[in-house]
Design a protein around this motif. Sequence first.
Motif, PDB file in Angstrom:
ATOM      1  N   ILE A 244      41.388  -5.920 -30.995  1.00 47.91           N
ATOM      2  CA  ILE A 244      42.894  -5.971 -30.709  1.00 47.91           C
ATOM      3  C   ILE A 244      43.467  -4.439 -30.368  1.00 47.91           C
ATOM      4  CG2 ILE A 244      44.846  -7.193 -31.607  1.00 47.91           C
ATOM      5  CD1 ILE A 244      43.043  -9.038 -31.268  1.00 47.91           C
ATOM      6  N   MET A 245      44.349  -4.749 -28.872  1.00 47.26           N
ATOM      7  CA  MET A 245      44.986  -3.780 -29.209  1.00 47.26           C
ATOM      8  C   MET A 245      47.108  -4.169 -29.394  1.00 47.26           C
ATOM      9  SD  MET A 245      43.157  -0.899 -26.234  1.00 47.26           S
ATOM     10  CE  MET A 245      44.941   0.166 -26.783  1.00 47.26           C
ATOM     11  N   GLY A 246      48.047  -3.408 -28.802  1.00 46.14           N
ATOM     12  CA  GLY A 246      48.890  -3.186 -29.283  1.00 46.14           C
ATOM     13  C   GLY A 246      49.902  -1.773 -29.579  1.00 46.14           C
ATOM     14  N   GLY A 247      51.273  -1.770 -29.150  1.00 46.24           N
ATOM     15  CA  GLY A 247      51.892  -0.415 -29.458  1.00 46.24           C
ATOM     16  C   GLY A 247      52.350  -0.788 -30.690  1.00 46.24           C
ATOM     17  N   ASP A 248      53.842  -0.560 -30.975  1.00 51.44           N
ATOM     18  CA  ASP A 248      54.202   0.298 -32.279  1.00 51.44           C
ATOM     19  C   ASP A 248      54.668  -0.823 -32.750  1.00 51.44           C
ATOM     20  OD1 ASP A 248      57.896  -0.449 -31.604  1.00 51.44           O
ATOM     21  OD2 ASP A 248      56.391   0.149 -29.638  1.00 51.44           O
ATOM     22  N   THR A 249      54.735  -2.269 -32.381  1.00 47.55           N
ATOM     23  CA  THR A 249      55.262  -3.592 -33.390  1.00 47.55           C
ATOM     24  C   THR A 249      53.988  -3.847 -34.204  1.00 47.55           C
ATOM     25  OG1 THR A 249      54.971  -5.061 -31.786  1.00 47.55           O
ATOM     26  CG2 THR A 249      56.739  -3.968 -31.726  1.00 47.55           C
ATOM     27  N   LEU A 250      52.787  -2.763 -33.728  1.00 44.00           N
ATOM     28  CA  LEU A 250      51.525  -3.887 -34.530  1.00 44.00           C
ATOM     29  C   LEU A 250      51.323  -2.384 -35.844  1.00 44.00           C
ATOM     30  CD1 LEU A 250      51.700  -5.678 -32.363  1.00 44.00           C
ATOM     31  CD2 LEU A 250      48.950  -5.273 -32.469  1.00 44.00           C
ATOM     32  N   ASP A 251      52.097  -1.476 -35.931  1.00 40.49           N
ATOM     33  CA  ASP A 251      51.945  -0.348 -36.789  1.00 40.49           C
ATOM     34  C   ASP A 251      52.270  -0.676 -37.948  1.00 40.49           C
ATOM     35  OD1 ASP A 251      51.870   1.862 -37.984  1.00 40.49           O
ATOM     36  OD2 ASP A 251      53.466   3.512 -37.260  1.00 40.49           O
ATOM     37  N   SER A 252      51.999  -1.817 -38.706  1.00 38.49           N
ATOM     38  CA  SER A 252      52.872  -2.201 -39.881  1.00 38.49           C
ATOM     39  C   SER A 252      52.029  -2.603 -40.967  1.00 38.49           C
ATOM     40  CB  SER A 252      53.174  -3.721 -39.532  1.00 38.49           C
ATOM     41  OG  SER A 252      53.748  -4.347 -40.903  1.00 38.49           O
ATOM     42  N   ASN A 253      52.137  -2.287 -42.237  1.00 33.68           N
ATOM     43  CA  ASN A 253      51.195  -2.702 -43.176  1.00 33.68           C
ATOM     44  C   ASN A 253      51.451  -4.084 -43.473  1.00 33.68           C
ATOM     45  OD1 ASN A 253      53.728  -3.192 -44.296  1.00 33.68           O
ATOM     46  ND2 ASN A 253      53.992  -1.721 -46.073  1.00 33.68           N
ATOM     47  N   LYS A 254      52.156  -4.640 -42.767  1.00 32.92           N
ATOM     48  CA  LYS A 254      51.710  -6.140 -42.894  1.00 32.92           C
ATOM     49  C   LYS A 254      50.522  -6.878 -41.768  1.00 32.92           C
ATOM     50  CE  LYS A 254      54.220  -8.035 -45.877  1.00 32.92           C
ATOM     51  NZ  LYS A 254      54.196  -8.849 -46.362  1.00 32.92           N
ATOM     52  N   VAL A 255      49.998  -5.829 -40.182  1.00 28.20           N
ATOM     53  CA  VAL A 255      49.037  -6.221 -39.880  1.00 28.20           C
ATOM     54  C   VAL A 255      47.962  -5.341 -40.322  1.00 28.20           C
ATOM     55  CG1 VAL A 255      48.523  -5.597 -37.525  1.00 28.20           C
ATOM     56  CG2 VAL A 255      50.478  -6.347 -37.459  1.00 28.20           C
ATOM     57  N   ILE A 256      47.859  -4.413 -40.806  1.00 27.72           N
ATOM     58  CA  ILE A 256      46.531  -3.628 -41.381  1.00 27.72           C
ATOM     59  C   ILE A 256      46.281  -4.599 -43.151  1.00 27.72           C
ATOM     60  CG2 ILE A 256      45.935  -2.181 -44.254  1.00 27.72           C
ATOM     61  CD1 ILE A 256      45.898  -1.283 -41.375  1.00 27.72           C
ATOM     62  N   GLU A 257      46.973  -5.688 -43.196  1.00 27.59           N
ATOM     63  CA  GLU A 257      46.716  -6.621 -44.692  1.00 27.59           C
ATOM     64  C   GLU A 257      45.427  -8.245 -43.642  1.00 27.59           C
ATOM     65  OE1 GLU A 257      50.269  -8.355 -46.588  1.00 27.59           O
ATOM     66  OE2 GLU A 257      50.662  -6.241 -47.352  1.00 27.59           O
ATOM     67  N   ALA A 258      46.042  -8.610 -42.808  1.00 34.27           N
ATOM     68  CA  ALA A 258      45.948  -9.027 -41.753  1.00 34.27           C
ATOM     69  C   ALA A 258      44.548  -9.134 -41.316  1.00 34.27           C
ATOM     70  CB  ALA A 258      46.823  -9.568 -41.402  1.00 34.27           C
ATOM     71  N   ALA A 259      44.211  -7.901 -40.949  1.00 35.89           N
ATOM     72  CA  ALA A 259      42.926  -7.093 -40.430  1.00 35.89           C
ATOM     73  C   ALA A 259      41.640  -6.524 -41.323  1.00 35.89           C
ATOM     74  CB  ALA A 259      42.734  -5.944 -39.712  1.00 35.89           C
ATOM     75  N   GLN A 260      42.170  -6.117 -42.648  1.00 27.97           N
ATOM     76  CA  GLN A 260      41.528  -6.138 -43.589  1.00 27.97           C
ATOM     77  C   GLN A 260      40.188  -7.534 -44.411  1.00 27.97           C
ATOM     78  OE1 GLN A 260      43.683  -4.718 -47.472  1.00 27.97           O
ATOM     79  NE2 GLN A 260      41.918  -3.732 -48.369  1.00 27.97           N
ATOM     80  N   GLY A 261      39.134  -6.742 -44.898  1.00 23.49           N
ATOM     81  CA  GLY A 261      38.267  -8.053 -44.592  1.00 23.49           C
ATOM     82  C   GLY A 261      37.455  -8.433 -43.416  1.00 23.49           C
ATOM     83  N   THR A 262      37.760  -8.247 -42.246  1.00 21.97           N
ATOM     84  CA  THR A 262      37.614  -8.570 -41.161  1.00 21.97           C
ATOM     85  C   THR A 262      36.961  -7.693 -40.037  1.00 21.97           C
ATOM     86  OG1 THR A 262      39.180  -8.301 -39.715  1.00 21.97           O
ATOM     87  CG2 THR A 262      39.867 -10.521 -41.317  1.00 21.97           C
ATOM     88  N   ASN A 263      36.530  -8.454 -39.155  1.00 24.55           N
ATOM     89  CA  ASN A 263      35.373  -7.322 -38.313  1.00 24.55           C
ATOM     90  C   ASN A 263      36.670  -7.564 -37.203  1.00 24.55           C
ATOM     91  OD1 ASN A 263      32.890  -7.633 -39.302  1.00 24.55           O
ATOM     92  ND2 ASN A 263      32.090  -9.492 -39.425  1.00 24.55           N
ATOM     93  N   VAL A 264      37.857  -7.730 -36.760  1.00 20.22           N
ATOM     94  CA  VAL A 264      38.848  -7.371 -36.201  1.00 20.22           C
ATOM     95  C   VAL A 264      39.120  -6.383 -35.975  1.00 20.22           C
ATOM     96  CG1 VAL A 264      40.581  -7.735 -35.302  1.00 20.22           C
ATOM     97  CG2 VAL A 264      39.693  -9.798 -35.993  1.00 20.22           C
ATOM     98  N   SER A 265      38.882  -5.373 -34.859  1.00 25.29           N
ATOM     99  CA  SER A 265      39.360  -4.054 -34.556  1.00 25.29           C
ATOM    100  C   SER A 265      40.573  -3.963 -34.147  1.00 25.29           C
ATOM    101  CB  SER A 265      38.719  -3.041 -33.771  1.00 25.29           C
ATOM    102  OG  SER A 265      38.913  -1.927 -33.183  1.00 25.29           O
ATOM    103  N   VAL A 266      41.731  -3.271 -34.217  1.00 28.84           N
ATOM    104  CA  VAL A 266      42.645  -3.454 -34.258  1.00 28.84           C
ATOM    105  C   VAL A 266      43.417  -1.978 -34.268  1.00 28.84           C
ATOM    106  CG1 VAL A 266      45.215  -3.621 -34.607  1.00 28.84           C
ATOM    107  CG2 VAL A 266      43.410  -5.975 -35.812  1.00 28.84           C
TER     108      VAL A 266
END
Length: 384
Positions: A244-266
Amino acid sequence: MKKIIAILLVALMLVPSFALGENIVKIGVFEPASGDSGAGGKQEMLGMQYANSIQPTVEIGGETYTVELVYADNGSDQSKAPSAAQQLVSEGVSVVLGSYGSGVSIAGSPIFEAAGVPAIGVTCTNPQVTAGNTHYFRICFLDPFQGTVLANYAFQELGAKTAYCLAENGNDYDVGLTHYFTEAFEALGGTVYSETFPNGTSDFTSYLSNATAFGAEVFFCPVSIAYSTQIINQAASQNVAYPIMGGDTLDSNKVIEAAQGTNVSVIVSTFYQEGGSPEFDEGFKAWLNENSEALTNNGGNDMIAAVSVMGYDAYFTALEALKLAGSTDPQAVMEALWNVDYTGVSGRIVFNEIGDANRDSAYIKAANAETGAWDFVTMQTVAE
């Protein structure tokens, strides 16, 4: 006699500070505290609030002024933005900071223009924010640059030849950044499939499935934090193979929390990576941890969002303009902004003939699903 003295003391407490001779200059904060971009808006405001806490005064025309931040919530909504902008104008602000979100910045712009009040865009990256006007300035890089950097990285570093792009229908930031990514990716020889989704969407499974069916090697979705976290959660459920790729809006600790413990690359592009300025990092984290409301507005931890750094730099850019103007008059501040030369945490800020800061590089970083933190990947320019 004592009663008379007590009454006089109470009366003095009720007299506005300016009536007692205190000089006050008002800086408007035009940010979303609610709506889809509320989380990002709050983090951007935190940088301004921290900056104000460490330098609450400014010398203007040989006199010391107390800086008052005046807030107006634009609600992440283009229909609400004009009234929020008018609220700031009515408060008598000398300059405005914001907004997180290009669409609301564009919507509020005519109000500031009509009132002769300058605005400093913080992370609103759509070119239309500053295009064709002389009152809106901006300290961040623009979407044509950001989109090209991301396309170059996807094609050249990730080896992707097919990309899938997803944007919220009618969102100037999403649609604009997707356009520039597509333009650059196709110029490199890649293939792009694009779709949009309506406001309020919560089920993204069909879009994720479509990306898989198209053979996408990267899923580009420069959407709000509210949408991106849902996309990541649903991508994990589908065990998608593409990053998953994104711009500056994805630079958030909420996004990190969603990705943590998954196999999804952000992977995201952004304005700052924690560690870039140890002095700032230490001070900002200490301030957050001493203020429970600030910590809550930062998502519950002291991870530094790039938008907070940009909010901090925007505040000091405004102070530089006020000092150069030697006046609190908005028109004088507007004229002074063209001559600002300020080096902040995010780099040097000098405005070009359009009112945009000259930015030539962006941070690329990736979510670490194990540690729950962002890993620095590279600094990249368009040429790279």
